[in-house]
Each structure stands twice: as C-alpha cells, then as structure tokens.
Write an enzyme that holds these catalytic residues in place. Structure first.
Site, PDB file in Angstrom:
ATOM      1  N   HIS A  90     -10.095   1.807   0.338  1.00 49.88           N
ATOM      2  CA  HIS A  90      -8.646   1.613   0.388  1.00 49.88           C
ATOM      3  C   HIS A  90      -8.204   1.176  -0.998  1.00 49.88           C
ATOM      4  O   HIS A  90      -8.460   0.043  -1.412  1.00 49.88           O
ATOM      5  CB  HIS A  90      -8.281   0.572   1.438  1.00 49.88           C
ATOM      6  CG  HIS A  90      -6.808   0.531   1.744  1.00 49.88           C
ATOM      7  ND1 HIS A  90      -5.858   1.145   0.950  1.00 49.88           N
ATOM      8  CD2 HIS A  90      -6.102  -0.047   2.767  1.00 49.88           C
ATOM      9  CE1 HIS A  90      -4.658   0.946   1.447  1.00 49.88           C
ATOM     10  NE2 HIS A  90      -4.779   0.239   2.559  1.00 49.88           N
ATOM     11  N   HIS A 142      -2.923   7.674   7.045  1.00 54.23           N
ATOM     12  CA  HIS A 142      -3.207   6.480   6.236  1.00 54.23           C
ATOM     13  C   HIS A 142      -4.621   6.003   6.581  1.00 54.23           C
ATOM     14  O   HIS A 142      -5.387   5.689   5.692  1.00 54.23           O
ATOM     15  CB  HIS A 142      -2.164   5.404   6.521  1.00 54.23           C
ATOM     16  CG  HIS A 142      -2.220   4.252   5.580  1.00 54.23           C
ATOM     17  ND1 HIS A 142      -2.173   4.409   4.213  1.00 54.23           N
ATOM     18  CD2 HIS A 142      -2.327   2.911   5.794  1.00 54.23           C
ATOM     19  CE1 HIS A 142      -2.253   3.215   3.631  1.00 54.23           C
ATOM     20  NE2 HIS A 142      -2.346   2.290   4.567  1.00 54.23           N
ATOM     21  N   CYS A 145       0.804  -1.230   0.000  1.00 56.63           N
ATOM     22  CA  CYS A 145       0.000   0.000   0.000  1.00 56.63           C
ATOM     23  C   CYS A 145       0.832   1.273   0.000  1.00 56.63           C
ATOM     24  O   CYS A 145       0.287   2.367  -0.009  1.00 56.63           O
ATOM     25  CB  CYS A 145      -0.961  -0.015   1.190  1.00 56.63           C
ATOM     26  SG  CYS A 145      -2.014  -1.470   1.144  1.00 56.63           S
TER      27      CYS A 145
END
Lengths: 286, 384
Positions: free
Chosen positions: B313, B279, B153
């Site tokens: 996400h 995040h 990620c």
C-alpha cells in the site's frame, strides 16, 4: 473565473506570548457537534467553517476545499517528538491527524457534507490554489456551491516556529482561519461576487489587473511579489493600495480577502498575489 | 468551450517491482512480490515489518538525503516519454499527491540534532509541502503553478483528477502529476500503533488481515494533445464519507454513490466498464465496504483487479502508481491477475480476477479510498 459570494468568516489572532486562547467556548457557540480527538488545527478549521455557514443549511453536495501552507504543524510536532525523542508509537488519533484530510473529515461531519472534500496547498499561495480548483469545479458542474478555507496554525514555543518558517526575529506571527462560501453564478439575488485570474506570469498579472480594474477599486499587494512587479502594479492602480499590516502567516491572501469582506466595505478589493513566478488576481466585493 | 479530452502522454514508475516502467511491467507479468524486512528498535514494541521497498534500495531506507535524491526519478521518465523539453517545462503545472511528503527528511534532521545537540533540537525543522516543487524546479526546470494534495490515500488520485479538470476546461494545456511515498518512521510507527498491518497482503480473501506498506514514485504527463500511448483520462469523482475517520462505511453506500457519480460524470453505464481496479487494501473492513459498494453499483460485476499485492500500500502515491502500472499493463494487452487471493469470502460476494485476461479497448474504473472519509474514482480509457 467567477462565482457568487454567499458568506465568509475571518479569524486572525496575532501570537506573541503563550498560551494561545482556548477555542473550546467559541467552538461550542458555533458548532452543532461536539468533536473529540481534534487538535488546534482542526479546531481552527471547524471554527472558521462553522462561522462561515452560520444560519445556513448547506447543500450536502457542496464541495469542500481546505488547505494550508504549513499544514497541521502542532500535531505533527507532537508526533515527531513521540517517535524520535520519546521512542514511542504515536497515539492513533495523533497519527491520523497528521493528515490534512482529518480536518476535512471533521468539517464535513459538522456541516453534513457528502460531496468532494479536498485538501490542497501551495506554499505562500494556498488560497490561490484552492480557489482555482473550486472555481473550475463550479464551472464544470462538479458542485453547485463550494466552501473554501485556509487555515494556518502557529504552535508554541514561538522561537522554534520562527526558525521553522524563517520569520524575522521581530516579526509578529499569527494563526488564522479564513473561509469563503461560493456558488456557481446563475439567477438573480443580492450577494457579493468573487472573480479571479490564475496561472499568470508577471506581465500576465499586470494585464489582468489592467483589464479588470474599475474606478473605486482598492488594490492589495501580496507579500511575495517581486519589488519591480509590485512597483508596476502600484503605478497601474488608480486608487488606494494596501500593503503589509498583517502578522506573518502563510495564507495572507485569505486573511486580506475575508478581512475586507468582514468590514462590509462596499467597494471592490483587487488582490495581486502569488509567488515564484506564478501569480493570481483575486477580486472580492461584499 | 466544450470540455477538452485529456490524454496520458507520458508515464514513469519506480516501485518494489522495479525502477522504470518497463521493469515494473515485466515484474508484474512475472507476478513478482518483493518485500524486505524493516526493523525499528528502541520502541516498547520492536517494529519488524515486511515492506515493499524500492528495488535495490533497501539498505538506505532511512537516509536523510534519500527523499530529495529520489524525487525526480519517475518524473524524468514521464517527461522524456512525453517529449517535454526544458522550454515547455518552465510553465508546466505540477500536481503532487502524498501523505508524508518530506517527513523522512525532517525526521532525519531532527534525529541528527537530537544526537549531537539535544538542548537545541526542535521537532519538525522543516514544514510545508514545497520541497517537491523546489526540487523539480531546480533539477528539471518545472516552473508552473503547483498544487500539493494531502487527502491521505486518495492524494495523488485527486491530484490527477484536479489536473484533468483544469486541462479539460482549457485553463492549462498540460500537467505533470506526481505521486510519491517514501519510507519514514512516522508511517511505520503510526500504522503499527493502529494495528492495521499484516505479514501478507491478500485483498478480498477470506483470510485477509491487514495491509503491508510500500513505497514508490509514479508520474503522469497529462496533455490536451493526443499522444501515441492510446490512453485517456476520461474523468472522475470524489466524495466524502463521515462514517469513520479511518474507514468508509462498510455497508458500501458511500462507495456505491461514488461509482454512480463517476459513471454519470463520464457518461457511462455500468455495463460499459471493462474492469475495475479495486482499492483492495486487504483490511477486513475496507474490503467489505468496497465489495458491498461494487455489488450495489454493478450487476453483473465486471472483472475486479487489486494491485497492492505487487506494490504494497503506497498510501498517497497509490493513485498514480496503480494507475500507471494498470495502464501500462492494458497497453500491453493484459488485465493482470490479483496475487494473494486464495479463499473466497462468502460475506463479500466478490472474487477478484486470478488469471490474466486480454484487455479490450474501452473504459476502466479505478477506485481509491483514504483516511478522512475521502473516496475517489477515476476512469481510464484505453483507446488503442
């Protein structure tokens, strides 16, 4: 761009018939940790990195640059089969290990690294891409040392893998793990040296090689250089020229560099490599 | 040569908020949270997931040709905004970050052969990371050296950071940086197996219980030439946390170290940071680690914003997608609120921004964390 070359490791195994040799015993001999839930790709990465760092305690801030032209193919095949053929969810560790960063995780854990850990690739030229990133970071002071490795896996059955990578029916294929430990240039001390030019077009590669060439150098030509460019480079080299001689895998510049260093050859190897109009010159000397 | 400053000369975005930067910024202003339901049958447990799909494209999520078709979308917008024509593109460096790259295409082709000729089917008929490069080369004429990042990620955040460094050193003058993540079976079934998914994304909320996946494409044109956008990528830092392959250390130590590293590299003090783009995955452990890390590094905490409730996400693409959306919001003078947050978690000591604030000029910190213990932070400067 240049750096001191502190250590290297070279593992190349031509594959002709399954099964591949187990890496369990070489890993036990080289690694401090006992790493569970790792696949062949991660094993290859661990083996190469641990051998490169043998006898050294690396700075925890040492940068880690790991890459592969094809990535963790064997595990990705397994996951695709689980999902598409067997209609099952992938097992958690198989799913997580589809990512390149799983391999950097285990290498960092094995070597106690806490700094930057990057996984990057360029088809046919991954070592070139990683070295460009690592040497830039050494120059900027992001890290004082950099561990750079390319890993290529060759999963069975080989006839399927041959189709995946468009290898010729009679070509040998290989798995490999090739590592270099670099340090920002400063201070005295006996060591090897690596210097390189990146982002070159054809004429740029010729010019860079002409400028860097020294008597006694040996030239190695990458497999994806166009024939006319390779011919001009051969004419330019006033020494031996190495071409071919390796089984097919996607990071042959890495294989060439670490194989040369492994032989403790005192002369310098100039590697002209890259593909698709983007070339590099990489010089290594032990 | 002293390191050069690096500017954002163009941006492009396609995500669940809309197709194109203006549509996405307007969607964010409206607080839009668009999800569709993804259904995958035939497994032991049927998969029914909320998903932040590209707007207007929900019915074609698993089309084999979708990946190649969509690749150029955000890149065209960024190149056009920056005014980079065909001639400059021929030597333009390309940096791409993704977790899945073209796996959706490989899955589709494998399934098609399995159905028609099961005896000759083999998994993963395509390997490697070069499809994005090949497509942008043939469609847009982008022909410089390419770098494909696969650090989970943080992939496209690391792609941005690498490009920023090479430009700052003068190795290249400009770079097209792309983050992409598109729907695929591997991601859906893999995250289902990990049991990390939720029905609603609620970063830092006491009731947070997991992520909701999303897809999208983001593109940034970085340049050594100042541009009219008033945005600069000051730098960043990245470190490695070997606590667990799937989460950062929940004590916040590695994240706090990262915040200090990035401030040090950019010559900033904690008090200089105008706000943090977290995040903020809304998974219990990751939000705990991020909150602990921020509290260790900042006192007092600057405003903290999480964007995933608007986007899902987007995994390897979130580095660029969230930077582009955040930067465009800053350009419009607004620090966006965090949707989905309702109840403060006393264990976290962090309450994200829940109402719009005016966005002043200055540095903004953006956090990204990934599987494999990969942590990356970037600093974005708003100069106008």
């Amino acid at each position: 761009m240049s750096a001191r070359l502190l250590a290297w490791s070279h593992y190349l195994h031509a594959v002709r018939q399954a099964p591949l040799p187990s890496l369990d015993e070489p890993l036990r001999a080289s690694c401090r940790g006992n790493h569970r839930r790792v696949d062949r790709f991660i094993q290859l990465a661990l083996l190469g990195a641990a051998r490169c760092a043998t006898g050294r305690s690396l700075d925890p801030a040492c940068g880690l640059y790991l890459g592969s032209g094809l990535g963790p193919v064997g595990n990705n095949i397994l996951v695709q089969e689980q999902i598409c053929r067997d209609h099952q969810f992938p097992r958690p560790f198989n799913f997580v290990n589809t990512l390149g960063s799983s391999a950097t995780f285990y290498v960092a854990k094995e070597l106690g690294l806490e700094g930057q850990a990057w996984w990057a690739a360029r088809r046919g030229a991954t070592l070139e891409a990683l070295l460009e990133l690592a040497l830039a970071d050494l120059e900027l002071g992001v890290c004082r040392s950099a561990l750079v490795g390319v890993v290529e896996e060759c999963p069975a059955p080989y006839e399927d893998q041959r189709l995946r990578i468009h290898a010729a029916p009679d070509a040998d294929m290989a798995e490999g793990s090739h590592w270099l430990l670099l340090e920002a240039e400063s201070g005295p001390g006996p060591s090897g040296r690596l210097d390189a030019d990146f982002g070159l077009d054809g004429p740029g590669l010729e010019a860079a090689l002409a400028e860097a060439w020294a008597p006694g150098d040996t030239l190695a030509l990458g497999p994806e250089l166009p024939a006319d460019l390779a011919a001009r480079l051969r004419a330019l080299a006033r020494g031996p020229v190495l071409e071919g001689g390796y089984p097919v895998h996607d990071s042959l510049a890495g294989a060439r560099a670490t194989d040369w260093l492994r032989t403790l050859n005192q002369s310098r190897l100039q590697i002209a490599c890259g593909c698709l109009g983007n070339y590099a010159r990489i010089a290594v000397a032990a | 040569m002293a390191p050069r400053r690096v500017y954002i000369a163009g941006m492009g975005l396609s995500c669940a908020l809309g197709r194109g930067l203006a549509a996405c910024a307007e969607g964010l202003r409206q607080g839009r949270r668009n999800t569709v339901t993804v259904a995958l049958d035939g497994y032991t447990e049927p998969v029914r997931l909320p998903y932040y799909a590209l707007s207007g494209d929900a019915g074609t999520l698993f089309d084999t040709g979708r990946f190649l078709r969509l690749i150029p979308e955000a890149a065209i917008e960024a190149l056009d905004q920056a005014g980079v024509g065909r001639v400059r593109r021929s030597r333009l460096a390309l940096f791409v970050g993704s977790t899945a790259f073209g796996v959706s295409r490989a899955e589709g082709e494998y399934l098609e052969v399995l159905e028609r000729h099961p005896g000759s089917a083999f998994a993963l008929p395509r390997v490697g990371f070069q499809e994005v490069r090949d497509r942008l080369s043939s469609e847009l004429g982008v022909g410089g050296p390419d770098f494909a990042f696969n650090t989970a990620c943080t992939a496209s955040a690391n792609a941005l950071l690498a490009a920023q460094r090479l430009i700052s050193l003068g190795r290249i003058d400009a770079a097209l940086v792309l983050g992409l993540e598109l729907a695929n079976r591997t991601t859906f079934t893999g995250f289902s197996g990990l049991q990390l998914l939720s029905q609603e994304l609620k970063p830092f909320d006491a009731g947070r219980d997991g992520i909701v996946l999303g897809e999208g494409l983001g593109a940034v044109l970085l340049s050594a030439e100042p541009g009219p956008l008033g945005l600069e990528l000051l730098g960043g830092a990245s470190n490695s946390d070997t606590f667990s392959v799937t989460s950062a250390n929940p004590d916040g130590s590695s994240i706090a170290a990262l915040q200090r590293q990035v401030l040090d590299r950019c010559g900033l003090a904690p008090g200089d940071v105008r706000a943090v783009k977290a995040h903020g995955t809304a998974s219990p452990l990751n939000d705990s680690g991020e909150a602990a890390g921020l509290r260790l590094a900042f006192d007092p905490l600057p405003p903290v914003v999480a964007l995933k409730p608007y986007l899902g996400h987007t995994l390897g693409a979130c580095g660029i997608i969230e930077l582009v959306l955040f930067a465009e919001s800053l350009r419009r003078g607004v620090l966006p609120p965090t949707a989905g947050f309702r109840v403060e978690d006393p264990q976290l000591g962090l309450r994200p921004l829940t109402r719009e604030l005016e966005a002043p000029t200055g540095p903004y910190l953006l956090n990204y964390f990934g599987f494999g213990g990969n942590n990356t932070a970037l600093v974005l400067g708003k100069t106008a």
